[in-house]
Design an enzyme around this catalytic site. Structure first.
Site: not given
Ligand SMILES: *Cc1c(COP(=O)(O)O)cnc(C)c1O
Length: 718
Positions: A390, A484, A617, A666
């Site tokens: 991701k 969650r 800045y 930036m």
């Molecule tokens: C992002 C994510 C992972 C990966 O987690 P890492 O700590 O980077 O290995 C695994 N499971 C879920 C549900 C996630 O959102």
């Protein structure tokens, strides 16, 4: 990606090779390869089989154009420009032959020339170029407006209209109205085999194949090709025997034939063979000229019998001449190109010309592969690695990462959103792709089309998704204490009901640990509780007689701290990229993981300020002595955390720490190089890598590696 990276292997080698096959099929058509031996045989070879060549070229255009229909029109403009240039060039080189043939002495010269330029080509084979331009433009705008499906339907309709002026003309001749319509058409274009009736459908087929690169078994395509090929042969023979043909470029079964052939070719992936494109194109353009050359030479040498009168000899002579000419041309092109690249690359060390290389990432794929191996070794035998890619693979570039992993045998991937999943499929990723986050149920069709696995975040969500009536693969998420996403582990009824939804096929069930990175006693106890909650939910499923799907609960730290768990998957993200979240993390099973990413930039300006002067800045840095400052073209928009401002962070220059002076902007950052010798404009500065570990940099910024990496900006060159 233009780089020819053996690991990524995105290139369509099969398509590149078939370009050459197709070019020589066209030569066979124009030399009537078998006439000396058998008219019948020649008809089948050149008027039926070899007709696959041009549709293949058209499909190639559609295939590579497809991913950009939704964007602005620049890709189309580029294609039109390129094709027009090649066409114009080809027209010019054939002018002498046109003169020789008396082309310019016809009565209606101007209308004729216009008609030829737009439809028929000023030489018999040049019709292809206006056809690509017109066809691609039609498909482009129809697809933009109506989507590819309706566009395909429209192009089929055009093709059907065309076929009755081509191989089925004999039928329309019997209908007075149709006859008069086609008579008018032929006043404008010699054939219906042109950019309006013929080209669009094959360009659309290329677009469809590009859009649907989901793994369907190769056997189906082979069967599809063989069957439609046989039908096309039969169709061609029948319409010729029945005397229906006016021209024979268009058959009904040419459409499925092209579809299956092209699909099959997309399976053959590997190295990019860019030179074959030039080679085949030049063969296509030049072969009529070579026909003339062969005739001339044969006459001069008195070898007409072998090279003109014998059609096979003629074919080979023309092919060899064309090939040699094209080879020389292609090699010259490469040489020119290389020289261009060289002259562009030579001053790259000089920052003034290093545009586009302002700030860049280096990805070490060997380390990525190494990490996969290390993680696999640490996992129980039956457990599979699910690579979490991701957020652009935590900033590493999703394409490069996923394709590399897929190549070395990783078959399961996790992404956060449906669009990331679709992107992976477009890259040609096979295997399971799990979407970890929420997807709007209105996109259910896309879930199925791209064979993505959706996470069910609650029972309500699952039933809503089910009510779309589309069969979908899903994993149930169980909330075991993180609160969650997921169905509460105690809601046995909801979990069971989810399994029984009609259209949803549950292929997995999982949970997520929220303190598995910590080894303090309280956190370990909480994690153990989460694990036992998950077990409880899983066991109940088993007891209620449902088939148990794949189960998984560990992410990176889940594996590093609880390696003894026996699951079907480990969802590894950060560990895959070779770093821990924080520098001081201790884990129960330390592994030899290696960082995959480095982030680098270059000094673009050096200045010296006097004691008491300030930088940036807010005038947040005041020089306490005469200070040498280097300006780096990287800012928080590129992903360097602003919280590293004012000496909280540093970069490495010549192996030494250069602390950040003043506030990070930036797009720019100033660092103090007073005590670092030999820094010049153009010297590389490392933000991550070379002794700066991502966890340390992240920690200095009050964050974790995961955030630091995933926030690396999109304008950083990868
Ligand atoms: C992002 C994510 C992972 C990966 O987690 P890492 O700590 O980077 O290995 C695994 N499971 C879920 C549900 C996630 O959102």
């Amino acid at each position: 990606m233009d780089n020819n990276n053996a690991c990524t292997g995105k290139a369509y080698t099969g398509i590149d090779y078939f370009r050459c096959v197709a070019a020589f099929l066209v030569v066979a058509i124009h030399t009537s390869i078998f006439t000396t031996y058998s008219e019948q045989c020649d008809m089948i070879a050149t008027r039926i089989i070899a007709r696959i060549a041009v549709p293949f070229f058209l499909a190639t255009t559609g295939f590579f154009l497809a991913p950009s229909y939704s964007k602005d029109n620049s890709r189309l403009a580029k294609l039109v420009k390129k094709m027009s240039a090649i066409y114009a060039f080809s027209i010019i080189i054939y002018i002498p032959i046109n003169i020789y043939n008396g082309y310019f002495s016809t009565e209606y010269l101007l209308p004729n020339i216009i008609k030829d330029i737009v439809f028929d080509g000023t030489m018999y084979h040049l019709w292809y170029f206006p056809a690509v331009i017109i066809g691609a433009t039609i498909v482009w705008f129809l697809t933009k407006k109506f989507g590819i499906k309706r566009t395909f339907a429209a192009t089929l309709f055009l093709y059907a209209a065309g076929i009755f002026g081509d191989s089925l003309y004999g039928v329309s001749q019997k209908i007075p109205f149709a006859e008069s319509v086609y008579r008018h058409i032929f006043e404008v274009s010699d054939y219906t085999r042109n950019g309006i009736f013929f080209a669009p459908v094959f360009i659309a087929i290329g677009a469809i194949i590009s859009d649907r690169r989901v793994s369907i078994s190769i056997k189906k395509y082979v069967a599809g090709f063989v069957i439609s090929f046989i039908f096309m042969l039969a169709e061609g023979i029948i319409v010729h025997r029945a005397g229906l043909v006016r021209h024979d470029s268009m058959y009904i079964f040419l459409i499925p034939c092209t579809y299956y052939l092209f699909s099959l070719l997309t399976f053959w992936r590997g190295e990019r063979k860019a030179s074959l494109r030039t080679f085949s194109l030049v063969v296509y353009i030049i072969h009529p000229l070579m026909i003339v050359a062969v005739r001339l030479l044969a006459k001069l040498t008195g070898t007409q019998e072998i090279f003109i009168e014998n059609s096979v000899g003629h074919y080979f002579a023309v092919s060899i001449f064309s090939a040699v000419f094209s080879l020389i041309f292609t090699l010259l092109c490469q040489k020119v190109k290389r020289r261009k690249i060289k002259s562009a690359a030579a001053p790259a060390d000089n920052m003034l010309t290093a545009r586009g290389q302002r700030t860049w990432l280096e990805i070490n794929q060997d380390n990525l592969k190494h990490n996969v191996q290390i993680l696999k070794n640490a996992m129980p035998e039956k457990c599979e690695l699910m690579a979490v890619v991701k957020a652009q693979a935590y900033g590493h570039g999703m394409y490069e990462t996923a394709v590399c992993l897929n190549k070395i045998g990783v078959k399961a991937f996790a992404v956060a959103t449906i669009d990331e999943g679709i992107e992976l499929r477009r890259y040609g990723i096979r295997g399971e792709i799990l979407i970890l986050g929420y997807t709007d149920v209105r996109r259910a069709k896309e879930l199925r089309r791209y064979q993505l696995t959706q996470t069910l975040i609650s029972y309500k969500y699952a039933s809503l998704l089910d009510s779309q009536g589309i069969s979908i693969n899903a994993h149930i998420k169980i909330d075991t204490g993180m609160h969650r996403l997921g169905i509460d582990y105690r809601e046995a009824g909801d979990i069971e009901k989810t399994f029984k939804l009609k259209h949803i096929h549950i292929s997995g069930i999982y949970s997520h640990l929220c303190v598995s990175d910590s080894l303090n006693a309280e956190d370990i106890a909480f994690t153990q509780k989460q694990i036992s909650n998950f077990r409880q939910a899983v066991d109940r499923i088993g007891q209620s007689g449902l088939a148990l799907p794949k189960i998984h609960i560990q992410s990176s730290y889940g594996l590093l701290n609880y390696p003894e768990l026996e699951c079907d998957y480990v969802r590894a993200g950060i560990a895959l990229y070779g770093v821990l979240s924080s520098p001081d993390d201790k884990v129960r099973k330390p592994l030899d993981l290696r960082p995959v990413l480095s982030l680098k930039t270059k000094v673009i300006l050096i200045r010296t300020i006097e004691k008491g002067e300030t930088i940036g800045y807010g005038r947040a840095f005041t020089a306490s002595r005469k200070t040498k400052i280097a300006i780096l073209p990287i800012g928080y928009a590129d992903g360097i955390p602003r919280s590293l401002s004012c000496g909280k962070g540093y970069v490495m220059i010549n192996g030494k720490r250069a602390y950040i002076a003043g506030r990070i902007c930036m797009d720019q950052t100033a660092v103090d190089i007073t005590d670092i010798p030999d820094v010049t404009e153009g010297t590389t500065a490392t933000i991550i890598g070379d002794g700066i570990l991502a966890p340390t940099a992240a920690d200095n910024a009050g964050s974790i590696s995961n955030e630091l990496l995933s926030r690396i900006g999109s304008r950083v060159e990868r």
